[in-house]
Scaffold this active site. Structure first.
Site, PDB file in Angstrom:
ATOM      1  N   PHE A 291       1.623  -3.544   4.049  1.00  0.00           N
ATOM      2  CA  PHE A 291       2.264  -4.909   4.286  1.00  0.00           C
ATOM      3  C   PHE A 291       3.682  -5.046   3.961  1.00  0.00           C
ATOM      4  O   PHE A 291       4.121  -4.588   2.889  1.00  0.00           O
ATOM      5  CB  PHE A 291       1.232  -5.889   3.461  1.00  0.00           C
TER       6      PHE A 291
ATOM      7  N   HIS B 249      -2.417   8.020   6.220  1.00  0.00           N
ATOM      8  CA  HIS B 249      -2.568   6.701   5.634  1.00  0.00           C
ATOM      9  C   HIS B 249      -4.050   6.325   6.023  1.00  0.00           C
ATOM     10  O   HIS B 249      -4.987   5.550   5.239  1.00  0.00           O
ATOM     11  CB  HIS B 249      -1.544   5.700   6.299  1.00  0.00           C
TER      12      HIS B 249
ATOM     13  N   HIS C 223      -9.921   1.995   0.269  1.00  0.00           N
ATOM     14  CA  HIS C 223      -8.314   1.826   0.409  1.00  0.00           C
ATOM     15  C   HIS C 223      -8.069   1.060  -1.142  1.00  0.00           C
ATOM     16  O   HIS C 223      -8.198  -0.109  -1.357  1.00  0.00           O
ATOM     17  CB  HIS C 223      -8.021   0.970   1.596  1.00  0.00           C
TER      18      HIS C 223
ATOM     19  N   GLU D 122      -0.279   5.215  13.533  1.00  0.00           N
ATOM     20  CA  GLU D 122      -0.030   6.460  13.150  1.00  0.00           C
ATOM     21  C   GLU D 122      -0.121   7.792  13.696  1.00  0.00           C
ATOM     22  O   GLU D 122       0.518   8.738  13.483  1.00  0.00           O
ATOM     23  CB  GLU D 122      -0.860   6.759  11.568  1.00  0.00           C
TER      24      GLU D 122
ATOM     25  N   LYS E 192      -9.478   7.835   2.811  1.00  0.00           N
ATOM     26  CA  LYS E 192     -10.178   6.724   2.556  1.00  0.00           C
ATOM     27  C   LYS E 192     -11.324   6.372   3.271  1.00  0.00           C
ATOM     28  O   LYS E 192     -12.150   5.499   2.876  1.00  0.00           O
ATOM     29  CB  LYS E 192      -9.103   5.828   3.029  1.00  0.00           C
TER      30      LYS E 192
ATOM     31  N   CYS F 278       0.937  -1.142  -0.203  1.00  0.00           N
ATOM     32  CA  CYS F 278       0.001  -0.073  -0.065  1.00  0.00           C
ATOM     33  C   CYS F 278       0.971   1.307  -0.133  1.00  0.00           C
ATOM     34  O   CYS F 278       0.352   2.274  -0.074  1.00  0.00           O
ATOM     35  CB  CYS F 278      -0.823  -0.077   1.300  1.00  0.00           C
TER      36      CYS F 278
END
Length: 413
Positions: free
Chosen positions: A399, A303, A340, A314, A335, A163
């Site tokens: 990831f 994010h 996402h 975050e 998002k 991502c």
């Protein structure tokens, strides 16, 4: 001395809209692009909603023969890329093709082609597998086809950091121009992961929201009632250009790219560092690259996927880097409206940052009704806010422990 890099064109493919102006107007209006899945039969899946592009029709951009040669993720990149080039006003026939390149990011590439052709292999035999299988599925197909479209012979590669892919690609594109390897680079990300395998795999790892009865409210970044992210598809592509090159042709300069930073968590393949150490390092590296004090940042496009571990990590990372200023800057997760889009998300979110600079508007985090006490920053809840924006940071974490951040600023001589 590094050369200056500016944004001169943008193109977007998203569930809200594939037209840049409409995308922005819906985003700041707090609309949701999330709905029941329309591009496949979801009756056998646990999760039955996503942010897909159900009315996808690229005929104006790609003829029917070429469409058959391109996986959906490459089609998205072509449309967003063509729009970005149109928006920039560039005429590549007048450019040195060796000084113009394409650097894109994607997380899962042609996963739809893999699934389709595997089904053919197992049910109809090896001879029925399409000879175009590899050129369709390979991660670099989107960038390769976009470069072929314009005959570009400069730097050309694809980044795969889950991502964080698009933001890592943007960082590489910025460097290519800064260090005189190219004058123009088309960059960003593309993804089309809403497939039977994509939905099943993410839902079985309990990464996706299960709010099947309320799709538009399912993506709830920083809210105590969040239960996972929402799958999306799309592309966000920009034209990055060396400043003097852009000025010489009278380009409309939308923003300047001044910082990029990245890092690795080195901890877990799917979970973020709970203390946000890798995310903080990427943000600090971007600030160092831009030679900026933390107090200069006005807005962070987070994010913010709507997963409890990610949102908390975050938030800790922002506090670590920005100190008291963390409570003064604006943060939001787009998002919440867009879902996402994995490896494409960084490209789309940079476009939101540039629009925030141009319009002086912070897009909202929608569905933030009951804030998580562990997430106590100004996330621009539910409604857009007017605010002068000079510097923005866009965060992408993936990831594998991949972290990447870019900083854009208002252009000034």
């Amino acid at each position: 001395m590094k050369r200056r890099v500016v944004v001169t064109g943008m193109g977007v493919v998203s569930s809200l809209s594939c037209q840049l102006d409409q995308f922005w107007s819906k985003l700041i209006a707090g609309e949701s692009g999330i709905h029941e899945i329309t591009i496949l039969d979801s009756s056998r899946f646990k999760v039955k909603f996503a942010a897909d592009i159900g009315d996808w029709a690229p005929d104006e951009y790609i003829d029917s023969k070429e469409q058959k040669r391109l996986d959906r993720f490459s089609q998205f990149a072509m449309v967003a890329g063509i729009d970005a080039v149109k928006n920039s006003g560039l005429d590549f026939s007048q450019e040195d093709s060796y000084r113009c390149g394409v650097i894109l990011g994607s997380g899962v590439g042609g996963i739809a082609t893999i699934e389709e052709q595997t089904e053919k292999l197992l049910t109809k035999g090896a001879d029925r597998v399409s000879p175009m299988t590899i050129p369709r599925l390979m991660l670099n197909a989107a960038g390769g086809n976009l470069s072929i479209r314009y005959g570009l012979r400069g730097p050309n590669f694809t980044v795969a950091t889950a991502c964080a892919s698009a933001t890592n690609a943007l960082g590489d594109a910025i460097k290519a121009i800064q260090y005189d390897e190219a004058d123009v680079v088309i960059s960003g990300g593309t993804e089309a992961g809403i497939t039977p395998m994509g939905i099943s795999a993410f839902s079985n790892m309990k990464a996706l929201s299960m709010r099947n009865d309320d799709p538009t409210r399912a993506s709830r970044p920083f809210d105590i009632d969040r239960d996972g992210f929402v799958m999306a598809e799309g592309a966000g592509v920009v034209v990055l250009e060396e400043l003097e090159h852009a000025k010489a042709r009278g380009a409309n300069i939308l923003a300047e790219m001044v910082g990029f930073g990245c890092s690795g968590d080195g901890g877990h393949i799917t979970s973020p560092d709970p203390e946000g150490r890798g995310a903080a390092r990427a943000m600090q590296n971007a600030l160092n690259d831009a030679k900026l004090a933390p107090e200069m940042i006005d807005y962070i496009n987070a994010h913010g996927t709507s997963t409890p571990p990610g949102d908390k990590a975050e938030t800790i990372a922002v506090k670590t880097v920005f100190g008291d200023h963390a409570y003064k800057l604006a943060v939001s997760s787009t998002k919440s409206s867009l879902g996402h889009s994995l490896g494409a998300s960084g490209g789309i979110e940079l476009i939101a940052c540039v629009k925030a600079i141009n319009e002086g508007i912070i897009p909202p985090t929608i569905n933030l009704k009951n804030p998580d006490p562990a997430c106590d920053l100004d996330y621009t809840p539910n409604e857009a806010k007017n605010r002068k924006v000079c510097y923005t940071m866009s965060n992408s974490f993936g990831f594998g422990g991949h972290n990447a951040c870019v900083i854009a600023k208002e252009y000034a001589e």
